[in-house]
Design a protein around this motif. Sequence first.
Motif, PDB file in Angstrom:
ATOM      1  N   GLY A 116       0.818  -1.211   0.000  1.00 17.92           N
ATOM      2  CA  GLY A 116       0.000   0.000   0.000  1.00 17.92           C
ATOM      3  C   GLY A 116       0.848   1.255   0.000  1.00 17.92           C
ATOM      4  N   CYS A 117       1.977   1.225   0.723  1.00 11.54           N
ATOM      5  CA  CYS A 117       2.887   2.379   0.727  1.00 11.54           C
ATOM      6  C   CYS A 117       3.493   2.601  -0.660  1.00 11.54           C
ATOM      7  CB  CYS A 117       3.997   2.169   1.760  1.00 11.54           C
ATOM      8  SG  CYS A 117       3.438   2.258   3.479  1.00 11.54           S
ATOM      9  N   GLY A 118       3.817   1.503  -1.342  1.00 10.37           N
ATOM     10  CA  GLY A 118       4.338   1.627  -2.704  1.00 10.37           C
ATOM     11  C   GLY A 118       3.321   2.237  -3.643  1.00 10.37           C
ATOM     12  N   ILE A 119       2.059   1.804  -3.520  1.00  8.75           N
ATOM     13  CA  ILE A 119       0.991   2.372  -4.349  1.00  8.75           C
ATOM     14  C   ILE A 119       0.790   3.846  -4.026  1.00  8.75           C
ATOM     15  CG2 ILE A 119      -1.484   2.263  -4.842  1.00  8.75           C
ATOM     16  CD1 ILE A 119      -1.312  -0.772  -4.338  1.00  8.75           C
ATOM     17  N   ALA A 120       0.815   4.194  -2.725  1.00 11.80           N
ATOM     18  CA  ALA A 120       0.663   5.592  -2.328  1.00 11.80           C
ATOM     19  C   ALA A 120       1.787   6.449  -2.900  1.00 11.80           C
ATOM     20  CB  ALA A 120       0.638   5.705  -0.809  1.00 11.80           C
ATOM     21  N   TYR A 121       2.992   5.880  -2.942  1.00 14.23           N
ATOM     22  CA  TYR A 121       4.130   6.630  -3.492  1.00 14.23           C
ATOM     23  C   TYR A 121       3.969   6.889  -4.982  1.00 14.23           C
ATOM     24  CZ  TYR A 121       8.755   7.315  -5.517  1.00 14.23           C
ATOM     25  OH  TYR A 121       9.812   7.781  -6.255  1.00 14.23           O
ATOM     26  N   VAL A 122       3.671   5.829  -5.757  1.00 14.37           N
ATOM     27  CA  VAL A 122       3.637   6.007  -7.207  1.00 14.37           C
ATOM     28  C   VAL A 122       2.413   6.789  -7.671  1.00 14.37           C
ATOM     29  CG1 VAL A 122       5.010   3.928  -7.605  1.00 14.37           C
ATOM     30  CG2 VAL A 122       2.521   3.780  -7.634  1.00 14.37           C
ATOM     31  N   LEU A 123       1.298   6.700  -6.925  1.00 19.27           N
ATOM     32  CA  LEU A 123       0.087   7.397  -7.343  1.00 19.27           C
ATOM     33  C   LEU A 123      -0.077   8.773  -6.710  1.00 19.27           C
ATOM     34  CD1 LEU A 123      -2.606   4.557  -7.342  1.00 19.27           C
ATOM     35  CD2 LEU A 123      -1.204   5.384  -9.235  1.00 19.27           C
ATOM     36  N   GLY A 124       0.422   8.935  -5.463  1.00 17.19           N
ATOM     37  CA  GLY A 124       0.191  10.188  -4.751  1.00 17.19           C
ATOM     38  C   GLY A 124       1.379  11.106  -4.639  1.00 17.19           C
ATOM     39  N   LEU A 125       2.567  10.542  -4.398  1.00 12.70           N
ATOM     40  CA  LEU A 125       3.740  11.376  -4.136  1.00 12.70           C
ATOM     41  C   LEU A 125       4.602  11.618  -5.365  1.00 12.70           C
ATOM     42  CD1 LEU A 125       4.870   9.922  -0.682  1.00 12.70           C
ATOM     43  CD2 LEU A 125       3.364  11.867  -1.145  1.00 12.70           C
ATOM     44  N   ARG A 126       4.695  10.650  -6.254  1.00 15.01           N
ATOM     45  CA  ARG A 126       5.588  10.784  -7.408  1.00 15.01           C
ATOM     46  C   ARG A 126       5.090  11.723  -8.502  1.00 15.01           C
ATOM     47  NH1 ARG A 126       9.286   8.774 -10.767  1.00 15.01           N
ATOM     48  NH2 ARG A 126       7.799   8.535 -12.467  1.00 15.01           N
ATOM     49  N   PRO A 127       3.807  11.616  -8.911  1.00 14.33           N
ATOM     50  CA  PRO A 127       3.377  12.398 -10.081  1.00 14.33           C
ATOM     51  C   PRO A 127       3.588  13.900  -9.916  1.00 14.33           C
ATOM     52  CG  PRO A 127       1.760  10.713  -9.565  1.00 14.33           C
ATOM     53  CD  PRO A 127       2.734  10.730  -8.418  1.00 14.33           C
ATOM     54  N   VAL A 150       9.026   1.367 -10.074  1.00  7.15           N
ATOM     55  CA  VAL A 150       8.774  -0.043 -10.339  1.00  7.15           C
ATOM     56  C   VAL A 150       9.162  -0.883  -9.125  1.00  7.15           C
ATOM     57  CG1 VAL A 150       9.413  -2.003 -11.783  1.00  7.15           C
ATOM     58  CG2 VAL A 150       9.023   0.235 -12.836  1.00  7.15           C
ATOM     59  N   ALA A 151      10.310  -0.552  -8.517  1.00 12.07           N
ATOM     60  CA  ALA A 151      10.757  -1.299  -7.337  1.00 12.07           C
ATOM     61  C   ALA A 151       9.800  -1.116  -6.167  1.00 12.07           C
ATOM     62  CB  ALA A 151      12.160  -0.853  -6.943  1.00 12.07           C
ATOM     63  N   ALA A 152       9.213   0.093  -6.040  1.00  8.92           N
ATOM     64  CA  ALA A 152       8.287   0.357  -4.934  1.00  8.92           C
ATOM     65  C   ALA A 152       7.054  -0.525  -5.006  1.00  8.92           C
ATOM     66  CB  ALA A 152       7.869   1.829  -4.946  1.00  8.92           C
ATOM     67  N   LEU A 153       6.718  -1.025  -6.194  1.00  4.64           N
ATOM     68  CA  LEU A 153       5.592  -1.947  -6.337  1.00  4.64           C
ATOM     69  C   LEU A 153       6.048  -3.399  -6.395  1.00  4.64           C
ATOM     70  CD1 LEU A 153       3.411  -0.076  -8.989  1.00  4.64           C
ATOM     71  CD2 LEU A 153       3.140  -0.078  -6.516  1.00  4.64           C
ATOM     72  N   ALA A 154       7.144  -3.654  -7.111  1.00  2.34           N
ATOM     73  CA  ALA A 154       7.572  -5.032  -7.334  1.00  2.34           C
ATOM     74  C   ALA A 154       8.068  -5.697  -6.054  1.00  2.34           C
ATOM     75  CB  ALA A 154       8.663  -5.069  -8.402  1.00  2.34           C
ATOM     76  N   VAL A 155       8.864  -4.985  -5.260  1.00  3.41           N
ATOM     77  CA  VAL A 155       9.427  -5.591  -4.045  1.00  3.41           C
ATOM     78  C   VAL A 155       8.335  -5.938  -3.032  1.00  3.41           C
ATOM     79  CG1 VAL A 155      10.962  -5.212  -2.088  1.00  3.41           C
ATOM     80  CG2 VAL A 155      11.686  -4.538  -4.382  1.00  3.41           C
ATOM     81  N   PRO A 156       7.424  -4.995  -2.673  1.00  3.08           N
ATOM     82  CA  PRO A 156       6.354  -5.382  -1.747  1.00  3.08           C
ATOM     83  C   PRO A 156       5.438  -6.469  -2.308  1.00  3.08           C
ATOM     84  CG  PRO A 156       6.534  -2.994  -1.867  1.00  3.08           C
ATOM     85  CD  PRO A 156       7.366  -3.560  -2.977  1.00  3.08           C
ATOM     86  N   ALA A 157       5.190  -6.437  -3.631  1.00  2.00           N
ATOM     87  CA  ALA A 157       4.344  -7.478  -4.227  1.00  2.00           C
ATOM     88  C   ALA A 157       4.991  -8.849  -4.066  1.00  2.00           C
ATOM     89  CB  ALA A 157       4.097  -7.177  -5.696  1.00  2.00           C
ATOM     90  N   ALA A 158       6.311  -8.911  -4.262  1.00  2.00           N
ATOM     91  CA  ALA A 158       7.020 -10.178  -4.064  1.00  2.00           C
ATOM     92  C   ALA A 158       6.948 -10.623  -2.611  1.00  2.00           C
ATOM     93  CB  ALA A 158       8.476 -10.027  -4.502  1.00  2.00           C
ATOM     94  N   LEU A 159       7.027  -9.670  -1.687  1.00  4.07           N
ATOM     95  CA  LEU A 159       6.913 -10.004  -0.265  1.00  4.07           C
ATOM     96  C   LEU A 159       5.524 -10.531   0.073  1.00  4.07           C
ATOM     97  CD1 LEU A 159       8.831  -7.015   1.387  1.00  4.07           C
ATOM     98  CD2 LEU A 159       9.616  -9.379   1.115  1.00  4.07           C
ATOM     99  N   VAL A 160       4.490  -9.936  -0.550  1.00  2.00           N
ATOM    100  CA  VAL A 160       3.120 -10.411  -0.320  1.00  2.00           C
ATOM    101  C   VAL A 160       2.988 -11.855  -0.772  1.00  2.00           C
ATOM    102  CG1 VAL A 160       0.715 -10.149  -1.031  1.00  2.00           C
ATOM    103  CG2 VAL A 160       2.047  -8.131  -0.407  1.00  2.00           C
ATOM    104  N   ILE A 161       3.511 -12.161  -1.957  1.00  2.00           N
ATOM    105  CA  ILE A 161       3.427 -13.531  -2.480  1.00  2.00           C
ATOM    106  C   ILE A 161       4.183 -14.498  -1.574  1.00  2.00           C
ATOM    107  CG2 ILE A 161       4.085 -15.023  -4.413  1.00  2.00           C
ATOM    108  CD1 ILE A 161       3.655 -12.591  -6.252  1.00  2.00           C
TER     109      ILE A 161
END
Length: 207
Positions: free
Chosen positions: A49-60, A187-198
């Motif tokens: 969720g933090c990765g999603i918040a970063y790429v959608l809310g903080l980065r753009p 990409v890493a902000a989403l890929a790394v947590p997603a791998a941890l979830v799996i």
Amino acid sequence: MTPLLTIRSTPARVGAWAWMAFAALNLIDIALRGRDAASAVMAALLLLGCGIAYVLGLRPAVVADEGGFTVRNPLRDVRVPWRAAKKVEATDALTFRFRAADGEERKVKAWVLTTSPRAQARAERRAARDARDARLPRQHAARLKGRTPVTYAAQQLNEIADRQRPKGGTLTKTGEGGMINWSVPAVAALAVPAALVIAATLLAVLV
């Protein structure tokens, strides 16, 4: 370079930081009390969720400086020198037209200040009403009529482009135009947590 203009979405940033604070408090609680596989899954989901918040809310963002402009979208960055910039248009989002490094003309929409046609129509009516209520001179009222955050941002960016664009005209050499690249941190902000979830989910199933 010192930015001449930076455009971000305040509501998106506030929402992203609110989630970050919520996630941090819950991660602290999990670190103190969580000892099972379910806690690991929950921690991984909070990080995702933090990765999603970063790429959608903080980065753009859209950043204009003396060398050109940068459009930071959730997963990609676009960097365009002023010589390669064509025009910034206001539609349902800020749309940038430019010549790319391969010589082709491209366009890209910025993630910030996106709006639906209905919301844009409401903003135009509100701007027109404000211009009438303020009893501005006719020429100033005409400029304000139909102004929305998107159209105002496009106006500012086009004015900066006209000032900063070299006197030599637009870009003609291939290889010196705008560049579109994937953002490795995003990409890493989403890929790394997603791998941890799996991994955590598989661990919880197997344990």
